[in-house]
Motif scaffolding. Structure first.
Motif, PDB file in Angstrom:
ATOM      1  N   TRP A 226       0.837  -1.210   0.000  1.00  0.00           N
ATOM      2  CA  TRP A 226       0.000   0.000   0.000  1.00  0.00           C
ATOM      3  C   TRP A 226       0.869   1.256   0.000  1.00  0.00           C
ATOM      4  CZ3 TRP A 226      -5.256  -0.051  -0.515  1.00  0.00           C
ATOM      5  CH2 TRP A 226      -5.905   1.164  -0.386  1.00  0.00           C
ATOM      6  N   ALA A 227       1.934   1.236   0.791  1.00  0.00           N
ATOM      7  CA  ALA A 227       2.823   2.403   0.863  1.00  0.00           C
ATOM      8  C   ALA A 227       3.469   2.678  -0.492  1.00  0.00           C
ATOM      9  CB  ALA A 227       3.900   2.177   1.924  1.00  0.00           C
ATOM     10  N   ARG A 228       3.899   1.625  -1.192  1.00  0.00           N
ATOM     11  CA  ARG A 228       4.506   1.823  -2.515  1.00  0.00           C
ATOM     12  C   ARG A 228       3.460   2.362  -3.503  1.00  0.00           C
ATOM     13  NH1 ARG A 228       8.937   0.194  -5.725  1.00  0.00           N
ATOM     14  NH2 ARG A 228      10.062   0.297  -3.743  1.00  0.00           N
ATOM     15  N   GLY A 229       2.247   1.817  -3.450  1.00  0.00           N
ATOM     16  CA  GLY A 229       1.192   2.283  -4.343  1.00  0.00           C
ATOM     17  C   GLY A 229       0.867   3.750  -4.127  1.00  0.00           C
ATOM     18  N   GLN A 230       0.787   4.166  -2.864  1.00  0.00           N
ATOM     19  CA  GLN A 230       0.506   5.573  -2.564  1.00  0.00           C
ATOM     20  C   GLN A 230       1.648   6.474  -3.026  1.00  0.00           C
ATOM     21  OE1 GLN A 230      -0.437   5.370   1.722  1.00  0.00           O
ATOM     22  NE2 GLN A 230      -2.496   6.041   1.174  1.00  0.00           N
ATOM     23  N   GLN A 231       2.875   6.009  -2.849  1.00  0.00           N
ATOM     24  CA  GLN A 231       4.037   6.782  -3.297  1.00  0.00           C
ATOM     25  C   GLN A 231       3.989   6.993  -4.811  1.00  0.00           C
ATOM     26  OE1 GLN A 231       7.835   4.959  -2.289  1.00  0.00           O
ATOM     27  NE2 GLN A 231       8.860   6.008  -3.956  1.00  0.00           N
ATOM     28  N   LEU A 232       3.628   5.955  -5.537  1.00  0.00           N
ATOM     29  CA  LEU A 232       3.522   6.064  -6.993  1.00  0.00           C
ATOM     30  C   LEU A 232       2.392   7.008  -7.389  1.00  0.00           C
ATOM     31  CD1 LEU A 232       3.993   2.283  -7.808  1.00  0.00           C
ATOM     32  CD2 LEU A 232       5.586   4.104  -8.430  1.00  0.00           C
ATOM     33  N   GLY A 233       1.301   6.965  -6.633  1.00  0.00           N
ATOM     34  CA  GLY A 233       0.192   7.856  -6.915  1.00  0.00           C
ATOM     35  C   GLY A 233       0.560   9.312  -6.697  1.00  0.00           C
ATOM     36  N   ARG A 234       1.292   9.570  -5.617  1.00  0.00           N
ATOM     37  CA  ARG A 234       1.696  10.956  -5.330  1.00  0.00           C
ATOM     38  C   ARG A 234       2.617  11.505  -6.416  1.00  0.00           C
ATOM     39  NH1 ARG A 234       1.609   9.081   0.139  1.00  0.00           N
ATOM     40  NH2 ARG A 234       3.776   8.427  -0.012  1.00  0.00           N
ATOM     41  N   SER A 235       3.405  10.625  -7.033  1.00  0.00           N
ATOM     42  CA  SER A 235       4.315  11.072  -8.090  1.00  0.00           C
ATOM     43  C   SER A 235       3.702  10.899  -9.485  1.00  0.00           C
ATOM     44  CB  SER A 235       5.640  10.304  -8.003  1.00  0.00           C
ATOM     45  OG  SER A 235       5.420   8.908  -8.100  1.00  0.00           O
ATOM     46  N   ALA A 236       2.393  10.614  -9.529  1.00  0.00           N
ATOM     47  CA  ALA A 236       1.641  10.489 -10.784  1.00  0.00           C
ATOM     48  C   ALA A 236       2.203   9.413 -11.714  1.00  0.00           C
ATOM     49  CB  ALA A 236       1.583  11.836 -11.508  1.00  0.00           C
ATOM     50  N   GLU A 237       2.746   8.334 -11.144  1.00  0.00           N
ATOM     51  CA  GLU A 237       3.213   7.189 -11.941  1.00  0.00           C
ATOM     52  C   GLU A 237       2.082   6.163 -11.970  1.00  0.00           C
ATOM     53  OE1 GLU A 237       7.418   6.015 -11.155  1.00  0.00           O
ATOM     54  OE2 GLU A 237       7.295   7.533  -9.572  1.00  0.00           O
ATOM     55  N   TRP A 238       1.106   6.407 -12.831  1.00  0.00           N
ATOM     56  CA  TRP A 238      -0.149   5.666 -12.763  1.00  0.00           C
ATOM     57  C   TRP A 238      -0.053   4.206 -13.193  1.00  0.00           C
ATOM     58  CZ3 TRP A 238      -2.437   8.288  -9.459  1.00  0.00           C
ATOM     59  CH2 TRP A 238      -2.459   9.681  -9.482  1.00  0.00           C
ATOM     60  N   PRO A 239       0.621   3.844 -14.304  1.00  0.00           N
ATOM     61  CA  PRO A 239       0.660   2.419 -14.677  1.00  0.00           C
ATOM     62  C   PRO A 239       1.247   1.509 -13.589  1.00  0.00           C
ATOM     63  CG  PRO A 239       1.267   3.780 -16.550  1.00  0.00           C
ATOM     64  CD  PRO A 239       1.203   4.697 -15.364  1.00  0.00           C
ATOM     65  N   PRO A 240       2.435   1.835 -13.012  1.00  0.00           N
ATOM     66  CA  PRO A 240       2.931   0.965 -11.934  1.00  0.00           C
ATOM     67  C   PRO A 240       2.055   1.020 -10.689  1.00  0.00           C
ATOM     68  CG  PRO A 240       4.372   2.880 -12.210  1.00  0.00           C
ATOM     69  CD  PRO A 240       3.433   2.874 -13.366  1.00  0.00           C
ATOM     70  N   CYS A 241       1.383   2.157 -10.464  1.00  0.00           N
ATOM     71  CA  CYS A 241       0.454   2.268  -9.338  1.00  0.00           C
ATOM     72  C   CYS A 241      -0.675   1.255  -9.507  1.00  0.00           C
ATOM     73  CB  CYS A 241      -0.097   3.696  -9.259  1.00  0.00           C
ATOM     74  SG  CYS A 241      -1.271   3.966  -7.918  1.00  0.00           S
ATOM     75  N   VAL A 242      -1.198   1.159 -10.717  1.00  0.00           N
ATOM     76  CA  VAL A 242      -2.235   0.168 -11.019  1.00  0.00           C
ATOM     77  C   VAL A 242      -1.703  -1.241 -10.761  1.00  0.00           C
ATOM     78  CG1 VAL A 242      -3.533  -0.909 -12.902  1.00  0.00           C
ATOM     79  CG2 VAL A 242      -3.506   1.572 -12.680  1.00  0.00           C
ATOM     80  N   ASP A 243      -0.483  -1.508 -11.212  1.00  0.00           N
ATOM     81  CA  ASP A 243       0.097  -2.850 -11.074  1.00  0.00           C
ATOM     82  C   ASP A 243       0.201  -3.268  -9.612  1.00  0.00           C
ATOM     83  OD1 ASP A 243       0.349  -2.968 -13.798  1.00  0.00           O
ATOM     84  OD2 ASP A 243       2.474  -2.391 -13.827  1.00  0.00           O
TER      85      ASP A 243
END
Length: 517
Positions: A226-243
């Motif tokens: 969850w922490a990695r997903g939120q970090q990706l979301g904050r940096s607008a890295e959407w494809p890896p966030c989805v993954d």
């Protein structure tokens, strides 16, 4: 010597060697076991003896002797499990330059038929206690994780393999986070766990969730992903966030058939929410010219939202008669509201017709969990996607619902909606009816109007109405100018003292005279 005598000598030396080990005299045990080896006839037994020599040499800090004994054991029996495990440790202790060799040895161990979850646990424990680099430890974890994934299909009902796999994946994810490894690595580790759980079935999985929720290791996995997903979301890295959220959701999805704990359902639902939200952001960033890809992306987002809605319905059927019941109910309402907003935004972005969007707004606003404030959010969403009339419909629906339910007490809450409704009009005169409606509401409120409608908002209405009148006055459209100035003065009495009333009245009188000319 006869075969019987040779066996008796070998057994005697073996017993003495074991006694020496128990006494902590490992160097003596090495000598005794080396003497026993020539008296053994079977290659497998000799290999087992040399594996024991290797273990005693390791305990006695005889590194060269340990390596040599391992080589002798494996030369006689390539499948000697304990010797293979010792070979891994010897190679790992050579440092980072031996990563390739260590990986090959680990792979060899993982494919041996006799290796068990207990062996994996012992090997990893030995590596943790050794002075090996984090890279080597990560290699060992990954190879052993793959081994445990395979073992999940062959262990009994005790669930040892799946429990060990959870521990390995937890450590892999923790290392990935601390070393800032690529997101693809974390997704691969979560996939490893998911496949192992699928292969194992419900039997071992049940032990990972009890009446109080997920076990400590599984909870840690959820936190790290969850922490990695939120970090990706904050940096607008959407494809890896989805993954990441999709991979975590697939892991949690394995508990639907084996657990009815609310925490599992809600964590799974929120993963779907995050996946849908990231897909919506990807839609926003996508060029409208990519119609085919755009349509596919919006369809996938709607599919995820539909899955979340279905899971919400399942969650509602779960017996929540425990200490989490109250929290679960509030959480379900919040999730439903977020899902509705995401679905509305997806439909706006995908280009649905104005009629379809208005129908969605009307149906959604009848749901108790959505709440009238969501209509304000919908108006913002529609406005941002250039659906002006849909945004106005949301605001009008909000005003009808809010005033119908709360009456005069909600005037202050409606002020923002009225302002937005005025801003969305395509012309000044088109907004005249909105000012009329506000004035009607203020008139019904009587002397307490300023209490229910914020004074600053009334002042904004006075100023904008007056400016509209001045605009038409300059254009010499005196009848429209008179109407706007009159509306401004009518509103002025609800915020007296904030404007120069005398000069405004004088200007209005002059305009009236021009209208009569």
């Amino acid at each position: 010597a006869s075969a019987g005598l040779r066996q008796d000598v070998a057994r005697a030396l073996w017993r003495l060697g074991c006694d020496s080990v128990r006494a902590g005299r490992h160097c003596l045990a090495v000598v005794l076991l080396e003497e026993a080896a020539p008296f053994l006839d079977d290659d497998a037994e000799v290999a087992r003896c040399w594996a024991a020599v290797a273990a005693c040499s390791r305990w006695g800090n005889l590194a060269d002797k340990c390596s040599a004994s391992v080589e002798k054991a494996l030369a006689l029996d390539a499948g000697q499990l304990h010797a293979a495990l010792m070979a891994v440790l010897c190679s790992a202790e050579q440092g980072e330059h031996a990563v390739g060799k260590t990986r090959a040895l680990l792979q060899r161990v993982s494919e041996l038929p006799g290796v068990s979850p207990r062996h994996v646990a012992c090997l990893l424990q030995a590596l943790r206690g050794s002075d090996v680099g984090s890279k080597l430890r990560a290699v060992a974890l990954e190879v052993m994780g793959t081994c445990l994934e395979r073992k999940c299909t062959s262990v009994g009902e005790d669930g040892q393999a799946i429990a060990a796999l959870v521990e390995v994946v937890t450590e892999l994810l923790a290392q990935a986070e601390s070393r800032n490894l690529p997101t693809s690595d974390m997704v691969r580790y979560l996939g490893m766990l998911q496949r192992g759980m699928e292969a194992h079935g419900d039997i071992g999985v049940k032990g990972l969730v009890d009446h109080s929720g997920p076990c400590t290791a599984l909870r840690r996995i959820m936190q790290l992903a969850w922490a990695r997903g939120q970090q990706l979301g904050r940096s607008a890295e959407w494809p890896p966030c989805v993954d990441v959220f999709d991979a975590l959701g697939r892991v949690l999805g394995r508990f639907e058939a084996s657990s009815c704990h609310p925490a599992v359902f809600h964590a799974r639902i929120w993963c779907l929410v995050m996946v849908a939200s990231a897909r919506v952001q990807m839609l926003k960033a996508m060029a409208r010219g990519q119609r085919e890809l755009f349509g596919e992306m919006s369809s996938r987002a709607l599919e995820v939202l539909d899955s979340a809605h279905q899971l919400c319905q399942k969650a509602a059927q779960v017996d929540t008669g425990n200490r989490m019941a109250e929290h679960a109910g509030g959480n379900a309402d919040r999730v439903f509201m977020v899902l509705v907003l995401l679905e509305f935004e997806t439909r706006c972005l995908s280009g649905e017709s104005e009629t379809q969007l208005k129908q969605f707004v009307d149906e959604a606003s009848t749901q108790h969990a959505v709440g009238v404030k969501s209509l304000l959010a919908m108006s913002k969403i529609a406005g941002a996607s250039s659906s002006r009339r849909v945004a106005m419909h949301c605001l009008q629906r909000y005003l009808r619902v809010s005033l119908g339910v709360h009456g005069i007490a909600s005037y202050s809450q409606c002020a923002v909606a009225y302002r937005e409704l005025i801003v969305l009009q395509t012309s000044r005169n088109e907004s005249f009816e909105v000012y009329d409606g506000i004035l009607h509401l203020l008139g019904n409120a009587g002397a307490g109007a300023s209490q229910w409608h914020p004074t600053q908002e009334i002042a904004w209405l006075v100023a904008t109405a007056w400016n509209n009148g001045c605009h038409f006055y300059r254009l010499q459209q005196y009848r429209w100018a008179e109407r706007w100035l009159a509306k401004s003065l009518a509103l002025l009495k609800y915020c007296s003292g904030m404007f120069p009333e005398d000069s405004m009245t004088k200007s209005y009188t002059e305009c009236m005279q021009l209208c009569s000319d």
